[in-house]
Design a protein around this motif. Structure first.
Motif, PDB file in Angstrom:
ATOM      1  N   TRP A  79       0.652  -1.223   0.061  1.00 17.10           N
ATOM      2  CA  TRP A  79      -0.058  -0.062  -0.101  1.00 17.10           C
ATOM      3  C   TRP A  79       0.891   1.348   0.007  1.00 17.10           C
ATOM      4  O   TRP A  79       2.065   1.301   0.379  1.00 17.10           O
ATOM      5  CB  TRP A  79      -1.144   0.097   0.972  1.00 17.10           C
ATOM      6  CG  TRP A  79      -1.886   1.190   1.035  1.00 17.10           C
ATOM      7  CD1 TRP A  79      -2.182   2.082   2.018  1.00 17.10           C
ATOM      8  CD2 TRP A  79      -2.794   1.535  -0.140  1.00 17.10           C
ATOM      9  NE1 TRP A  79      -3.022   3.104   1.439  1.00 17.10           N
ATOM     10  CE2 TRP A  79      -3.461   2.840   0.194  1.00 17.10           C
ATOM     11  CE3 TRP A  79      -3.023   0.931  -1.421  1.00 17.10           C
ATOM     12  CZ2 TRP A  79      -4.468   3.379  -0.803  1.00 17.10           C
ATOM     13  CZ3 TRP A  79      -3.667   1.804  -2.407  1.00 17.10           C
ATOM     14  CH2 TRP A  79      -4.655   2.685  -1.593  1.00 17.10           C
ATOM     15  N   ASN A  80       0.138   2.414  -0.289  1.00 13.00           N
ATOM     16  CA  ASN A  80       0.951   3.596  -0.744  1.00 13.00           C
ATOM     17  C   ASN A  80       1.561   4.183   0.659  1.00 13.00           C
ATOM     18  O   ASN A  80       2.462   5.208   0.532  1.00 13.00           O
ATOM     19  CB  ASN A  80      -0.072   4.603  -1.150  1.00 13.00           C
ATOM     20  CG  ASN A  80      -0.795   4.090  -2.135  1.00 13.00           C
ATOM     21  OD1 ASN A  80      -0.341   3.243  -2.922  1.00 13.00           O
ATOM     22  ND2 ASN A  80      -1.912   4.900  -2.698  1.00 13.00           N
ATOM     23  N   ASP A  81       1.119   3.713   1.743  1.00 12.83           N
ATOM     24  CA  ASP A  81       1.634   4.307   2.988  1.00 12.83           C
ATOM     25  C   ASP A  81       2.985   3.628   3.605  1.00 12.83           C
ATOM     26  O   ASP A  81       3.215   3.896   4.562  1.00 12.83           O
ATOM     27  CB  ASP A  81       0.796   4.070   4.123  1.00 12.83           C
ATOM     28  CG  ASP A  81       0.305   3.025   4.569  1.00 12.83           C
ATOM     29  OD1 ASP A  81       0.553   1.801   3.983  1.00 12.83           O
ATOM     30  OD2 ASP A  81      -0.083   2.609   5.587  1.00 12.83           O
ATOM     31  N   HIS A  83       5.711   3.163   1.403  1.00 14.84           N
ATOM     32  CA  HIS A  83       6.701   3.460   0.254  1.00 14.84           C
ATOM     33  C   HIS A  83       8.215   3.678   0.743  1.00 14.84           C
ATOM     34  O   HIS A  83       9.253   3.643   0.147  1.00 14.84           O
ATOM     35  CB  HIS A  83       6.479   4.533  -0.602  1.00 14.84           C
ATOM     36  CG  HIS A  83       5.423   3.928  -1.786  1.00 14.84           C
ATOM     37  ND1 HIS A  83       5.316   4.227  -3.061  1.00 14.84           N
ATOM     38  CD2 HIS A  83       4.294   2.830  -1.639  1.00 14.84           C
ATOM     39  CE1 HIS A  83       4.437   3.665  -3.577  1.00 14.84           C
ATOM     40  NE2 HIS A  83       3.699   3.005  -2.782  1.00 14.84           N
ATOM     41  N   ASP A  87       9.943   0.676   5.381  1.00 16.41           N
ATOM     42  CA  ASP A  87       8.439   0.117   5.621  1.00 16.41           C
ATOM     43  C   ASP A  87       8.041  -0.797   4.621  1.00 16.41           C
ATOM     44  O   ASP A  87       7.101  -1.571   4.799  1.00 16.41           O
ATOM     45  CB  ASP A  87       7.427   1.402   5.298  1.00 16.41           C
ATOM     46  CG  ASP A  87       7.404   2.594   6.504  1.00 16.41           C
ATOM     47  OD1 ASP A  87       8.158   2.125   7.495  1.00 16.41           O
ATOM     48  OD2 ASP A  87       7.249   3.595   6.173  1.00 16.41           O
ATOM     49  N   GLN A 115       2.311   7.781   0.451  1.00 17.77           N
ATOM     50  CA  GLN A 115       1.354   8.640   1.416  1.00 17.77           C
ATOM     51  C   GLN A 115       2.049   8.380   3.015  1.00 17.77           C
ATOM     52  O   GLN A 115       2.833   7.581   3.183  1.00 17.77           O
ATOM     53  CB  GLN A 115       0.135   7.796   1.513  1.00 17.77           C
ATOM     54  CG  GLN A 115      -0.822   8.045   0.413  1.00 17.77           C
ATOM     55  CD  GLN A 115      -1.876   7.336   0.184  1.00 17.77           C
ATOM     56  OE1 GLN A 115      -2.458   6.928  -0.774  1.00 17.77           O
ATOM     57  NE2 GLN A 115      -2.504   6.880   1.427  1.00 17.77           N
ATOM     58  N   ARG A 116       1.553   9.219   3.772  1.00 17.28           N
ATOM     59  CA  ARG A 116       2.106   9.178   5.323  1.00 17.28           C
ATOM     60  C   ARG A 116       1.642   7.679   5.760  1.00 17.28           C
ATOM     61  O   ARG A 116       0.538   7.169   5.619  1.00 17.28           O
ATOM     62  CB  ARG A 116       1.201  10.270   5.793  1.00 17.28           C
ATOM     63  CG  ARG A 116       1.977  10.818   7.169  1.00 17.28           C
ATOM     64  CD  ARG A 116       1.516  12.173   7.856  1.00 17.28           C
ATOM     65  NE  ARG A 116       0.008  12.063   7.496  1.00 17.28           N
ATOM     66  CZ  ARG A 116      -0.811  11.568   8.475  1.00 17.28           C
ATOM     67  NH1 ARG A 116      -0.516  11.044   9.527  1.00 17.28           N
ATOM     68  NH2 ARG A 116      -2.337  11.917   8.286  1.00 17.28           N
ATOM     69  N   LYS A 117       2.665   7.245   6.655  1.00 12.48           N
ATOM     70  CA  LYS A 117       2.311   5.902   7.183  1.00 12.48           C
ATOM     71  C   LYS A 117       1.082   5.928   8.131  1.00 12.48           C
ATOM     72  O   LYS A 117       0.616   6.853   8.606  1.00 12.48           O
ATOM     73  CB  LYS A 117       3.203   5.686   8.270  1.00 12.48           C
ATOM     74  CG  LYS A 117       3.401   4.023   8.369  1.00 12.48           C
ATOM     75  CD  LYS A 117       5.059   3.821   9.012  1.00 12.48           C
ATOM     76  CE  LYS A 117       4.945   2.581   9.453  1.00 12.48           C
ATOM     77  NZ  LYS A 117       4.393   1.602   9.068  1.00 12.48           N
ATOM     78  N   THR A 119      -2.058   6.004   6.534  1.00 18.51           N
ATOM     79  CA  THR A 119      -3.012   6.548   5.945  1.00 18.51           C
ATOM     80  C   THR A 119      -3.704   5.453   4.852  1.00 18.51           C
ATOM     81  O   THR A 119      -3.098   4.699   4.095  1.00 18.51           O
ATOM     82  CB  THR A 119      -2.676   7.812   4.955  1.00 18.51           C
ATOM     83  OG1 THR A 119      -1.656   7.396   4.167  1.00 18.51           O
ATOM     84  CG2 THR A 119      -2.379   8.863   5.858  1.00 18.51           C
ATOM     85  N   PRO A 122      -5.882   9.263   0.880  1.00 17.09           N
ATOM     86  CA  PRO A 122      -5.507  10.462   1.605  1.00 17.09           C
ATOM     87  C   PRO A 122      -6.394  11.317   1.760  1.00 17.09           C
ATOM     88  O   PRO A 122      -7.371  11.452   0.595  1.00 17.09           O
ATOM     89  CB  PRO A 122      -4.195  10.807   0.383  1.00 17.09           C
ATOM     90  CG  PRO A 122      -4.490  10.039  -0.611  1.00 17.09           C
ATOM     91  CD  PRO A 122      -5.253   8.571  -0.367  1.00 17.09           C
ATOM     92  N   ASP A 127      -0.847  14.231   3.707  1.00 19.40           N
ATOM     93  CA  ASP A 127      -0.912  12.855   3.572  1.00 19.40           C
ATOM     94  C   ASP A 127      -0.148  12.159   2.489  1.00 19.40           C
ATOM     95  O   ASP A 127       0.182  11.062   2.317  1.00 19.40           O
ATOM     96  CB  ASP A 127      -2.335  12.231   3.473  1.00 19.40           C
ATOM     97  CG  ASP A 127      -3.154  12.300   4.636  1.00 19.40           C
ATOM     98  OD1 ASP A 127      -2.497  12.523   5.596  1.00 19.40           O
ATOM     99  OD2 ASP A 127      -4.445  12.130   4.494  1.00 19.40           O
TER     100      ASP A 127
END
Ligand SMILES: NC(=O)c1ccc[n+]([C@@H]2O[C@H](COP(=O)([O-])OP(=O)(O)OC[C@H]3O[C@@H](n4cnc5c(N)ncnc54)[C@H](OP(=O)(O)O)[C@@H]3O)[C@@H](O)[C@H]2O)c1
Length: 303
Positions: A79-81, A83, A87, A115-117, A119, A122, A127
């Motif tokens: 997921w985007n959070d 990256h 992580d 994105q921010r962890k 989230t 967004p 985010d």
């Protein structure tokens, strides 16, 4: 089952089962039926919130002798959070734990958006993080080299973003998973990926249930072809993708539809049918990340 060889040498079954929007209690039985019907390929993602249920179904199917792990092809997505470099590996470990697996067959960067962890979708520009895709990709490469996943790839990458990634990558993505159906045929992307030995997986191959403007399965031309070849509209659009070498991951939680979708492998379309479907392209997206991934106006780079 027809398969496609990835640039890692792995074979991916050309029809898989999608799992997005499968609700709690629905996915377990869908996966158990699917395996009994002959599905081997399952498309999962951490953000779908149902990997634990998918994992239980896969584990029970293996335990009860319906399938062996090595016969399965399981995909999941970062997921985007997650990256940021530190992580990526923990995100894969969470997915492996939820899916009750030691390794994945394919791990994808879900979207080229960081994105921010913590989230999900967004909410505002706070985010969104500026993490270059190659930073995340370098971590994906490490996971591949460690054997945590047999192949690595991306999803929702434009040609431009793929080109940029390839220039900096040590390992070429095995797959780009993108929306594709008769209204969004992605011919340029398919040509580019063929030239670069990247396989294409079509998500929302049935048009994702349609929207207020359009429905793939209700299209008159698709319905006429279906009537003529004694198939269903879903089978026609899946067969069309399979005939052009595109992997498809239709989602259903209904046993009859799982059977119907898998039987698309037996549907024959002639050149006239294919030409008619080719004529339906209008670059129409049902799932446009620009609508829900804040600040991602350049997502498709005018592909
Ligand atoms: N990488 C990404 O960003 C991304 C984005 C979207 C989707 N995906 C993946 O792609 C998979 C498929 O995409 P999708 O779920 O958007 O859409 P889809 O597979 O095109 O369509 C699913 C819809 O069609 C229905 N359906 C299934 N078989 C049918 C049949 N034979 N006749 C009539 N209706 C049928 C399903 O309902 P029932 O379940 O009630 O049968 C569901 O409402 C997802 O589940 C997910 O795994 C990936």
């Amino acid at each position: 089952m027809k398969q496609v060889q990835l640039n890692t040498g792995s074979m991916i079954p050309i029809i898989g089962l999608g799992t997005w929007k499968s609700m709690p209690g629905e996915l377990y039985s869908a996966i158990r039926w699917a395996i009994k019907l002959g599905y081997k390929h399952f498309d999962c993602a951490a953000i779908y919130g149902n990997e634990k249920e998918a994992g239980q179904a896969l584990a029970d199917a293996i335990k009860e002798g319906d399938v062996k792990r090595e016969e399965l092809f399981v995909t999941s997505k970062l997921w985007n959070d997650a990256h940021a470099a530190q992580d990526v590996a923990p995100a894969l470990e969470n997915t492996l734990r939820d899916l009750q697996l030691d390794y994945l067959d394919l791990y994808l960067i879900h979207w080229p958006v960081a994105q921010r962890k913590g989230t999900g979708i967004p909410e505002n520009s706070d985010d969104i993080l500026n993490i270059p895709e190659e930073v995340t990709w370098a971590e994906m490469e490490k996971l591949y080299l460690l054997g945590k996943t047999k192949s690595i790839g991306v999803s929702n990458f434009s040609i431009k973003k793929l080109q940029q990634l390839i220039q900096k990558a040590d390992i070429i993505p095995a797959v780009n998973q993108i929306e594709s159906h008769p209204f969004l045929q992605q011919k340029k992307m398919i040509d580019f990926c063929k030239q670069n030995n990247i396989a294409i997986t079509a998500y929302s191959p049935l048009g994702s249930g349609g929207d207020s403007n359009r429905s793939v399965l209700d299209n008159q031309i698709i319905k006429e072809i279906a009537w003529r070849v004694k198939a269903t509209p879903a089978q026609v659009v899946l067969a069309w993708q399979v005939l052009r070498g595109v992997i498809v991951i239709p989602k259903s939680i209904h046993e009859e539809r799982l059977r119907e979708n898998l039987s698309a492998l037996n549907i024959e379309l002639d050149a006239t049918d294919i030409e008619k479907i080719n004529g339906l392209d209008e670059n129409y997206r049902f799932i446009d990340g620009k609508d829900f991934l804040y600040g991602s106006e350049d997502l498709w780079d005018e592909d």
